[in-house]
Design a protein around this motif. Structure first.
Motif, mmCIF file in Angstrom:
data_model
loop_
_atom_site.group_PDB
_atom_site.id
_atom_site.type_symbol
_atom_site.label_atom_id
_atom_site.label_comp_id
_atom_site.label_asym_id
_atom_site.label_seq_id
_atom_site.Cartn_x
_atom_site.Cartn_y
_atom_site.Cartn_z
ATOM 1 N N LYS A 1 69.984 3.744 -59.669
ATOM 2 C CA LYS A 1 70.232 2.390 -59.383
ATOM 3 C C LYS A 1 69.196 1.232 -59.455
ATOM 4 O O LYS A 1 68.117 1.344 -59.030
ATOM 5 C CB LYS A 1 71.235 2.959 -57.745
ATOM 6 C CG LYS A 1 71.757 3.426 -57.719
ATOM 7 C CD LYS A 1 72.387 3.812 -56.317
ATOM 8 C CE LYS A 1 73.790 4.483 -56.010
ATOM 9 N NZ LYS A 1 74.307 4.565 -54.597
ATOM 10 N N LYS B 1 68.671 -2.803 -58.779
ATOM 11 C CA LYS B 1 69.409 -3.844 -57.781
ATOM 12 C C LYS B 1 68.717 -5.317 -58.042
ATOM 13 O O LYS B 1 67.596 -5.377 -59.061
ATOM 14 C CB LYS B 1 68.766 -3.674 -56.189
ATOM 15 C CG LYS B 1 69.803 -5.071 -55.233
ATOM 16 C CD LYS B 1 69.094 -4.426 -53.787
ATOM 17 C CE LYS B 1 69.733 -5.268 -52.913
ATOM 18 N NZ LYS B 1 69.445 -4.365 -51.446
ATOM 19 N N VAL C 1 73.964 -3.923 -56.229
ATOM 20 C CA VAL C 1 73.685 -2.767 -57.460
ATOM 21 C C VAL C 1 74.729 -2.315 -58.447
ATOM 22 O O VAL C 1 75.492 -2.537 -58.589
ATOM 23 C CB VAL C 1 73.359 -1.754 -55.950
ATOM 24 C CG1 VAL C 1 73.073 -0.364 -56.715
ATOM 25 C CG2 VAL C 1 72.362 -1.760 -54.848
ATOM 26 N N GLU D 1 75.049 0.585 -61.353
ATOM 27 C CA GLU D 1 74.619 1.792 -61.524
ATOM 28 C C GLU D 1 75.162 2.148 -62.711
ATOM 29 O O GLU D 1 75.854 1.949 -63.218
ATOM 30 C CB GLU D 1 75.512 2.559 -60.040
ATOM 31 C CG GLU D 1 74.942 4.686 -60.350
ATOM 32 C CD GLU D 1 75.886 5.312 -59.113
ATOM 33 O OE1 GLU D 1 76.353 6.454 -59.253
ATOM 34 O OE2 GLU D 1 76.570 4.635 -58.291
ATOM 35 N N GLU E 1 65.745 1.143 -57.653
ATOM 36 C CA GLU E 1 65.387 1.643 -56.215
ATOM 37 C C GLU E 1 65.046 3.411 -56.038
ATOM 38 O O GLU E 1 65.721 3.871 -57.325
ATOM 39 C CB GLU E 1 67.206 2.236 -55.477
ATOM 40 C CG GLU E 1 67.554 0.051 -55.249
ATOM 41 C CD GLU E 1 69.325 0.038 -54.482
ATOM 42 O OE1 GLU E 1 70.036 1.407 -54.192
ATOM 43 O OE2 GLU E 1 69.514 -0.834 -53.598
#
Length: 254
Positions: free
Chosen positions: A185, A187, A193, A195, A254
């Motif tokens: 993930k 950001k 966010v 994915e 992340e």
């Protein structure tokens, strides 16, 4: 006697047709040559060279920019616009292959002018950034022979639209474990966010409630086929999204 007279008439008519066809072929070659030289001057912002192709009373019609009347006004608009700082920003025009045609204009079988029309692309050249294709339009130019010289007297530029994107990038094949190493993930301030997961031959990006594929151009750099977007993975924890070669967003893993 009648037989020979008919043969003479047919011979004269055939010769006249061939002569007319030859004249039109020569005209087409002439106008295409002048058109090529004109666009060379346009692409380099050679205003002095451009002036030689237009009549003093040229009329320019643009479906977004309005009407410009007269050579002086047309050159002034280019000097203050597209060619104001050509080293910093200018356009390059390129004809769409197979679209440019020449149509002779004649009266009493005497050619007095020609229309050339077609489609073209416009490429943006901005200092510090790679050239990219930006726009598409149609054009129609009227050339007239005036005092023994061919001059462009009417210019129509219309149906402007964004140019369709055609990717020239080539995808390579990466091992499955290499693709999986980019998964996770990420950001960013604009995207939120995103994915990323590994597909069979590409990475799958899910963002804004949608999923799209990005393909490896080289290890660490992926691209979209539908838009001029690239995705560069940096130091294993950052993702740089570039549009037309310029950074649009930086995302952190992340």
């Amino acid at each position: 006697m009648k037989k020979y007279f008919l043969i003479i008439l047919l011979t004269v008519a055939t010769t006249a047709r061939l002569f007319a066809q030859d004249n039109k072929s020569q005209l087409t070659a002439l106008i295409l040559e002048k058109d090529s030289l004109f666009w060379q001057a346009y692409n380099t912002c050679d205003l002095k060279g451009l002036a030689g192709f237009f009549s003093d009373s040229v009329e320019f019609y643009h479906d977004k920019g309005g009407i410009t009347l007269g050579l002086d006004a047309l050159l002034a608009s280019m000097k203050d616009g597209l060619c104001k700082q050509p080293d910093e920003f200018h356009l390059r025009r390129e004809a769409v292959p197979g679209t440019v045609k020449v149509f002779p204009m004649e009266k009493n079988e005497v050619i007095y002018g020609a229309i050339i029309s077609g489609e073209h692309y416009f490429y943006i050249n901005k200092k510090g950034a790679p050239e990219h294709r930006d726009g598409w339009a149609k054009f129609t130019h009227l050339w007239l022979k005036q005092n023994g010289q061919w001059k462009m007297t009417r210019v129509l530029s219309y149906d402007h639209a964004p140019a369709p994107y055609l990717s020239t990038r080539k995808a390579i094949t990466l091992p499955a474990d290499v693709l999986r190493a980019y998964a996770g993930k990420y950001k960013g301030p604009q995207t939120g966010v995103a994915e990323i997961s590994a597909g069979e031959d590409a990475l799958l990006v899910t963002a804004y409630g949608k999923q799209f594929a990005i393909y490896p151009e080289k290890q660490g750099v992926f691209f979209m086929k539908e838009r001029d977007l690239t995705f560069e993975f940096v130091n294993g924890n950052k993702l740089l999204v570039k549009e037309k070669g310029e950074v649009a967003e930086e995302l952190v893993k992340e």
